[in-house]
Design a protein around this motif. Sequence first.
Motif, mmCIF file in Angstrom:
data_model
loop_
_atom_site.group_PDB
_atom_site.id
_atom_site.type_symbol
_atom_site.label_atom_id
_atom_site.label_comp_id
_atom_site.label_asym_id
_atom_site.label_seq_id
_atom_site.Cartn_x
_atom_site.Cartn_y
_atom_site.Cartn_z
ATOM 1 N N ILE A 167 0.876 -1.283 0.260
ATOM 2 C CA ILE A 167 0.008 0.109 -0.036
ATOM 3 C C ILE A 167 0.844 1.416 -0.074
ATOM 4 O O ILE A 167 0.463 2.213 -0.722
ATOM 5 C CB ILE A 167 -1.108 0.137 1.231
ATOM 6 N N ASN A 168 1.835 1.434 0.764
ATOM 7 C CA ASN A 168 2.969 2.515 0.977
ATOM 8 C C ASN A 168 3.384 2.563 -0.439
ATOM 9 O O ASN A 168 3.595 3.740 -0.729
ATOM 10 C CB ASN A 168 3.800 2.287 2.392
ATOM 11 N N SER A 169 3.705 1.509 -1.153
ATOM 12 C CA SER A 169 4.390 1.653 -2.473
ATOM 13 C C SER A 169 3.673 2.660 -3.467
ATOM 14 O O SER A 169 4.069 3.109 -4.400
ATOM 15 C CB SER A 169 4.737 0.463 -3.125
ATOM 16 N N TYR A 170 2.179 2.819 -3.121
ATOM 17 C CA TYR A 170 1.392 3.555 -3.919
ATOM 18 C C TYR A 170 1.237 4.973 -3.531
ATOM 19 O O TYR A 170 0.470 5.867 -4.090
ATOM 20 C CB TYR A 170 0.005 2.727 -4.106
ATOM 21 N N ARG A 171 1.653 5.186 -2.136
ATOM 22 C CA ARG A 171 1.352 6.366 -1.623
ATOM 23 C C ARG A 171 1.624 7.545 -2.335
ATOM 24 O O ARG A 171 0.818 8.597 -2.417
ATOM 25 C CB ARG A 171 1.966 6.301 -0.285
ATOM 26 N N ASP A 172 2.719 7.813 -3.073
ATOM 27 C CA ASP A 172 3.364 9.053 -3.444
ATOM 28 C C ASP A 172 3.582 8.869 -4.843
ATOM 29 O O ASP A 172 4.467 9.684 -5.552
ATOM 30 C CB ASP A 172 4.594 9.316 -2.827
ATOM 31 N N LEU A 173 2.443 8.179 -5.854
ATOM 32 C CA LEU A 173 2.807 7.993 -7.059
ATOM 33 C C LEU A 173 2.499 9.551 -7.585
ATOM 34 O O LEU A 173 1.648 10.358 -7.030
ATOM 35 C CB LEU A 173 1.647 7.123 -7.865
ATOM 36 N N PRO A 174 2.935 9.858 -8.650
ATOM 37 C CA PRO A 174 2.813 11.153 -9.237
ATOM 38 C C PRO A 174 1.133 11.313 -9.631
ATOM 39 O O PRO A 174 0.462 10.278 -9.847
ATOM 40 C CB PRO A 174 3.520 11.086 -10.553
ATOM 41 N N PRO A 175 0.702 12.537 -9.599
ATOM 42 C CA PRO A 175 -0.751 12.879 -9.829
ATOM 43 C C PRO A 175 -1.121 12.220 -11.215
ATOM 44 O O PRO A 175 -0.398 12.619 -12.113
ATOM 45 C CB PRO A 175 -0.792 14.370 -9.807
ATOM 46 N N ALA A 176 -2.186 11.532 -11.243
ATOM 47 C CA ALA A 176 -2.650 11.135 -12.414
ATOM 48 C C ALA A 176 -4.181 11.655 -12.701
ATOM 49 O O ALA A 176 -4.982 11.874 -11.791
ATOM 50 C CB ALA A 176 -2.791 9.497 -12.406
ATOM 51 N N GLU A 177 -4.442 11.734 -14.017
ATOM 52 C CA GLU A 177 -5.781 12.355 -14.448
ATOM 53 C C GLU A 177 -6.784 11.302 -13.905
ATOM 54 O O GLU A 177 -6.720 10.041 -14.046
ATOM 55 C CB GLU A 177 -5.847 12.525 -15.830
ATOM 56 N N GLY A 178 -8.011 11.719 -13.140
ATOM 57 C CA GLY A 178 -9.005 10.896 -12.553
ATOM 58 C C GLY A 178 -8.635 10.125 -11.278
ATOM 59 O O GLY A 178 -9.446 9.483 -10.850
ATOM 60 N N ALA A 179 -7.471 10.612 -10.607
ATOM 61 C CA ALA A 179 -7.393 9.906 -9.248
ATOM 62 C C ALA A 179 -8.285 10.600 -8.297
ATOM 63 O O ALA A 179 -8.522 11.808 -8.311
ATOM 64 C CB ALA A 179 -6.023 10.402 -9.010
ATOM 65 N N GLU A 180 -8.537 9.879 -7.419
ATOM 66 C CA GLU A 180 -9.600 10.372 -6.354
ATOM 67 C C GLU A 180 -8.599 9.795 -4.869
ATOM 68 O O GLU A 180 -7.945 8.976 -5.174
ATOM 69 C CB GLU A 180 -10.844 9.415 -6.231
ATOM 70 N N THR A 181 -9.039 10.126 -3.902
ATOM 71 C CA THR A 181 -8.617 9.731 -2.609
ATOM 72 C C THR A 181 -9.320 8.426 -2.370
ATOM 73 O O THR A 181 -10.464 8.441 -2.443
ATOM 74 C CB THR A 181 -8.840 10.713 -1.470
ATOM 75 N N VAL A 182 -8.596 7.162 -1.938
ATOM 76 C CA VAL A 182 -8.869 5.998 -1.794
ATOM 77 C C VAL A 182 -8.687 5.681 -0.574
ATOM 78 O O VAL A 182 -7.631 5.689 -0.044
ATOM 79 C CB VAL A 182 -8.338 5.086 -3.066
ATOM 80 N N ARG A 183 -9.469 5.171 0.451
ATOM 81 C CA ARG A 183 -9.261 4.908 1.638
ATOM 82 C C ARG A 183 -9.133 3.185 1.713
ATOM 83 O O ARG A 183 -9.659 2.451 0.979
ATOM 84 C CB ARG A 183 -10.136 5.028 2.684
ATOM 85 N N PHE A 184 -8.076 2.759 2.215
ATOM 86 C CA PHE A 184 -8.023 1.237 2.568
ATOM 87 C C PHE A 184 -7.959 0.817 3.954
ATOM 88 O O PHE A 184 -7.041 1.788 4.907
ATOM 89 C CB PHE A 184 -6.460 0.796 1.905
ATOM 90 N N HIS A 185 -8.786 0.036 4.429
ATOM 91 C CA HIS A 185 -8.682 -0.455 5.829
ATOM 92 C C HIS A 185 -8.308 -1.822 5.943
ATOM 93 O O HIS A 185 -8.539 -2.744 4.867
ATOM 94 C CB HIS A 185 -10.348 -0.392 6.285
ATOM 95 N N THR A 186 -7.234 -2.149 6.910
ATOM 96 C CA THR A 186 -7.019 -3.486 7.096
ATOM 97 C C THR A 186 -7.405 -3.981 8.366
ATOM 98 O O THR A 186 -7.071 -2.898 9.282
ATOM 99 C CB THR A 186 -5.396 -3.801 6.710
ATOM 100 N N HIS A 187 -7.758 -4.957 8.706
ATOM 101 C CA HIS A 187 -8.035 -5.526 10.077
ATOM 102 C C HIS A 187 -7.639 -6.926 9.945
ATOM 103 O O HIS A 187 -7.698 -7.792 9.125
ATOM 104 C CB HIS A 187 -9.656 -5.457 10.254
#
Length: 194
Positions: A167-187
């Motif tokens: 998950i952290n490997s995706y954290r700071d990807l360059p901005p992309a068209e159509g990107a939204e804030t996405v929440r991931f929960h892990t339990h």
Amino acid sequence: MPEEANTEGPKVRTLDARSLRGLAHPLRMRMLAALRHEGPATASQLAERLGESSGATSYHLRQLAAHGFVEDAPEHGKGRERWWRAVHDGTQFDEKLLYSEDPATRGAADLFVHELATIHTQELSTWLGTAQSWSQDWRRASDISDFTLHLTAEQSLELVRRMHDLINSYRDLPPAEGAETVRFHTHAFPRTGE
């Protein structure tokens, strides 16, 4: 030249007994999450967003500041407006706090983890209630899954760490068209009787 991802990772604050007691309050946790996810805001803006009084948000912002979770964001203010921002990108909880000899610390730790579960439940309920307003692509890109595995404690810890790394490997990807804030929960938790 394309932007490069930040290889330093997120700025995370590890909670100790004192800082945990300063954060373990439902409104403080919601306010800090709002500042982290939506950016700097005033006490009045947070009050409106969270359905609270500005007196309450102002008081709790000062408490969060006293414990080093938020700070002034003067570049946003005009005149007498006081803007606040989160100091860290995330918070790391040490589960040893649940077993502290100090009952106040144990109580704060219990409140903290239960409030996290409540926040996760609220976020999931909000998604379910609004999913039809999102495109089919975003509905297909969402996920509500559960898995039952037979693991040792060490294997479970390894899997959790590997998921966090991915998950952290995706954290700071360059901005992309159509990107939204996405929440991931892990339990991840053990169950008996299976």
